[in-house]
Design a protein around this motif. Structure first.
Motif, short mmCIF file in Angstrom:
data_model
loop_
_atom_site.label_atom_id
_atom_site.label_comp_id
_atom_site.label_asym_id
_atom_site.label_seq_id
_atom_site.Cartn_x
_atom_site.Cartn_y
_atom_site.Cartn_z
N ILE A 264 0.86 -1.21 0.10
CA ILE A 264 0.09 -0.11 -0.06
C ILE A 264 0.78 1.40 0.06
CG2 ILE A 264 -1.75 1.24 1.45
CD1 ILE A 264 -2.92 -1.52 2.17
N ALA A 265 1.97 1.20 0.69
CA ALA A 265 2.68 2.17 0.75
C ALA A 265 3.51 2.57 -0.64
CB ALA A 265 3.87 2.17 1.72
N VAL B 254 -16.96 -1.56 2.25
CA VAL B 254 -16.38 -0.53 2.34
C VAL B 254 -16.43 -0.01 3.98
CG1 VAL B 254 -15.71 1.85 1.77
CG2 VAL B 254 -15.76 -0.03 0.17
N THR C 95 -14.62 -2.17 6.50
CA THR C 95 -13.19 -2.39 6.31
C THR C 95 -12.56 -0.99 6.45
OG1 THR C 95 -13.47 -2.55 3.92
CG2 THR C 95 -13.49 -4.61 4.92
N ALA C 96 -13.01 0.01 6.11
CA ALA C 96 -12.32 1.19 5.69
C ALA C 96 -11.63 1.70 6.83
CB ALA C 96 -13.17 2.40 5.12
N PRO C 97 -12.48 1.66 8.29
CA PRO C 97 -12.03 1.96 9.56
C PRO C 97 -10.64 1.26 9.87
CG PRO C 97 -14.21 1.92 9.74
CD PRO C 97 -13.95 1.39 8.26
N TYR D 160 -8.29 0.31 7.61
CA TYR D 160 -7.26 0.87 6.92
C TYR D 160 -6.89 2.24 7.36
CZ TYR D 160 -7.92 -2.63 3.51
OH TYR D 160 -7.94 -4.33 3.03
N HIS D 161 -7.97 3.09 7.56
CA HIS D 161 -7.85 4.42 8.14
C HIS D 161 -6.95 4.30 9.48
CE1 HIS D 161 -8.69 8.54 7.68
NE2 HIS D 161 -9.26 8.66 8.83
N GLU D 162 -7.29 3.79 10.63
CA GLU D 162 -6.86 3.70 11.68
C GLU D 162 -5.22 3.31 11.57
OE1 GLU D 162 -9.77 4.78 14.92
OE2 GLU D 162 -7.64 4.94 14.51
N LEU E 179 -3.08 2.53 8.73
CA LEU E 179 -2.50 2.91 7.76
C LEU E 179 -2.12 4.50 7.71
CD1 LEU E 179 -2.87 0.74 4.78
CD2 LEU E 179 -1.43 0.56 6.77
N LEU E 180 -3.29 5.20 7.86
CA LEU E 180 -3.23 6.52 7.64
C LEU E 180 -3.44 7.24 9.00
CD1 LEU E 180 -6.21 7.29 4.82
CD2 LEU E 180 -3.65 6.74 4.91
N LEU E 181 -3.90 6.99 9.98
CA LEU E 181 -4.02 7.79 11.23
C LEU E 181 -2.57 7.09 12.26
CD1 LEU E 181 -7.61 7.92 12.31
CD2 LEU E 181 -6.07 9.51 10.99
N ARG E 182 -2.45 5.60 11.84
CA ARG E 182 -1.33 5.19 12.25
C ARG E 182 -1.31 4.99 13.74
NH1 ARG E 182 0.83 8.14 8.32
NH2 ARG E 182 2.21 7.09 6.68
N THR E 183 -2.66 4.80 14.30
CA THR E 183 -3.01 4.42 15.80
C THR E 183 -2.36 3.12 16.04
OG1 THR E 183 -5.11 3.73 15.27
CG2 THR E 183 -4.87 5.84 16.13
N PHE F 138 4.27 8.21 3.88
CA PHE F 138 4.74 6.87 3.87
C PHE F 138 6.47 6.54 3.46
CE2 PHE F 138 0.89 4.28 4.03
CZ PHE F 138 -0.13 5.00 3.67
N TRP G 171 -4.66 15.19 12.53
CA TRP G 171 -5.72 14.56 12.42
C TRP G 171 -6.22 14.46 13.98
CZ3 TRP G 171 -3.68 10.72 8.12
CH2 TRP G 171 -4.54 11.21 6.97
N VAL H 294 -14.52 8.55 12.90
CA VAL H 294 -13.69 7.71 12.11
C VAL H 294 -14.93 6.89 10.83
CG1 VAL H 294 -12.19 5.30 11.79
CG2 VAL H 294 -11.64 7.24 13.35
N ALA I 278 -13.64 7.78 7.08
CA ALA I 278 -12.73 6.56 6.54
C ALA I 278 -13.32 6.11 5.15
CB ALA I 278 -12.56 5.23 7.44
N HIS J 10 -10.56 5.77 2.09
CA HIS J 10 -10.39 4.68 1.47
C HIS J 10 -10.67 4.54 0.09
CE1 HIS J 10 -9.64 0.43 2.27
NE2 HIS J 10 -10.82 0.16 1.44
N LEU K 202 -7.05 4.91 -1.32
CA LEU K 202 -6.47 3.79 -1.42
C LEU K 202 -7.04 2.94 -2.63
CD1 LEU K 202 -6.22 2.49 2.40
CD2 LEU K 202 -4.71 3.57 0.93
#
Lengths: 217, 217
Positions: free
Chosen positions: A129-130, A177, A180-182, A184-186, A188-192, B133, B146, B177, B181, B185, B189
């Motif tokens: 993904i990156a 979507v 599953t989107a949350p 990916y969001h958390e 990969l993007l928010l990096r929580t 990334f 964020w 979120v 999200a 997504h 993505l």
DNA sequence: ATGCTATCGCTACTCCAGTCGCGTTAAGCA
DNA sequence: TGCTTAACGCGACTGGAGTAGCGATAGCAT
């Protein structure tokens, strides 16, 4: 959804140069080409485990695999192409979405697979993904993969409709979507930091939404 | 959520070297350092508009701004640092979440802002996410941004609770979120073409879910 | 006006991503 | 078995990302 996950086994790396065997020539199933691919993809996975995505490079993979860097550039084009091929190797043509008997159960199972893929070691999925932001082969492979997987999962929603768990007019892809989107969001993007309940909660939230008539126009 | 959007104005690029003015020295509000920053950030935005993220580089920005490449590396470290500073410049400290009178209305308004940011020209937000990334400054800036914006939006959910539109135990962040999200997504993505109804649908789906008791444990 | 300091410009340098041309070798086919 | 072709290895090359050292200059304080 089928992603390379922690159960994906890393095959042993073959010796750098195959030595003549007693009684006959070296056997190379699939030809030299196939052996090159096996060694290169094994090197990608091993390098990802040991050094992570940031350190992954064509040269690093060439050195580790014993395949010349020109060959790696010629066949895989860039790091993204390598990762795309690792994904292609790991994914199964006969993958089917889970069937647990309930919509929420199916979504939970899918989300657990996605979560496993996004937190796996080696981090093939997150690396791909990156890479997709910089590499056309990676972006293409990811798009193709996701289109296929969201299509295959539509049956989850169809079963839900059949059971009366969600209205007939529910848009399958929109629901999938939303489920599953949350993740990916958390991740990969928010990096929580990984939350063990994230996958299940997101899935159940989506199932509750579907039952309430969301995802319909 | 406040993102640089289509209404962000690109200030004119100042002349390459300021010439002495009749009657006195060149005026440089904020000093040479501030003028360098203005020129560099203007160059980033202009280059993004004309050539997109893939062509953005420190050298390209240095050439266009007339600031030496060593200076750009010294102050911004990499392309991600440049984009982070463009975001910092464009975002407003006094941004507040919309207040439309309903939970669904507020979420729709937020999602329209997010959608505008993700489809804006120049594509600052998508560029920054892509850079995150590869660039620590970009990842740090995005995370900070964020965290702040999701915190500020928690009041949307608090108002919904106060109006009886959603249960008191609703987790604000989880709902926010879930609403946002799917946009990230789909657009970043999955790279699906922009759908004018995406933002509103995702927001309404989330509001329906909240009403039905999702996002509570 | 002068001195000091922070910032900038300049040039040279290293390292790495990516490519090219040519020779070697594996493998398949007649 | 020999020939042809596809795939690979090799070394040299280019261009771009990133850095270092040093001098110049802007700006502020005295």
């Amino acid at each position: 959804m089928d992603h390379p996950g922690p159960t994906t086994r890393i095959p042993d790396e073959p010796p750098r140069s195959a030595r003549p065997q007693p009684g006959g020539p070296v056997r190379r199933p699939g030809g030299r080409s196939a052996e090159v691919r096996r060694r290169v993809l094994a090197a990608v996975r091993t390098h990802l485990v040991e050094h992570g995505y940031d350190a992954l490079s064509v040269d690093a993979v060439a050195d580790r695999s014993g395949v010349h860097r020109t060959t790696v550039y010629r066949r895989w084009r860039d790091v993204g192409g390598l990762l795309a091929d690792v994904l292609a190797e790991a994914t199964s043509d006969d993958w089917r979405p889970p069937d647990t008997g309930t919509l929420a159960g199916d979504l939970v199972a899918v989300n657990r697979e996605v979560h496993a893929a996004l937190t796996a070691d080696p981090p093939v999925t997150t690396a791909l993904i990156a890479a997709s932001f910089r590499s056309a082969p990676a972006a293409d492979a990811l798009r193709t993969f996701w289109i296929d997987r969201y299509d295959r999962c539509a049956v989850i929603v169809a079963r839900g409709v059949a059971r009366g768990e969600t209205p007939a007019r529910t848009d399958p892809r929109r629901l999938l979507v939303a489920a599953t989107a949350p993740l990916y969001h958390e991740l990969l993007l928010l990096r929580t930091p990984a939350d063990p309940h994230l996958a299940d909660r997101a899935a159940r939230d989506a199932a509750t939404a579907a039952r309430a008539g969301a995802f319909t126009d």
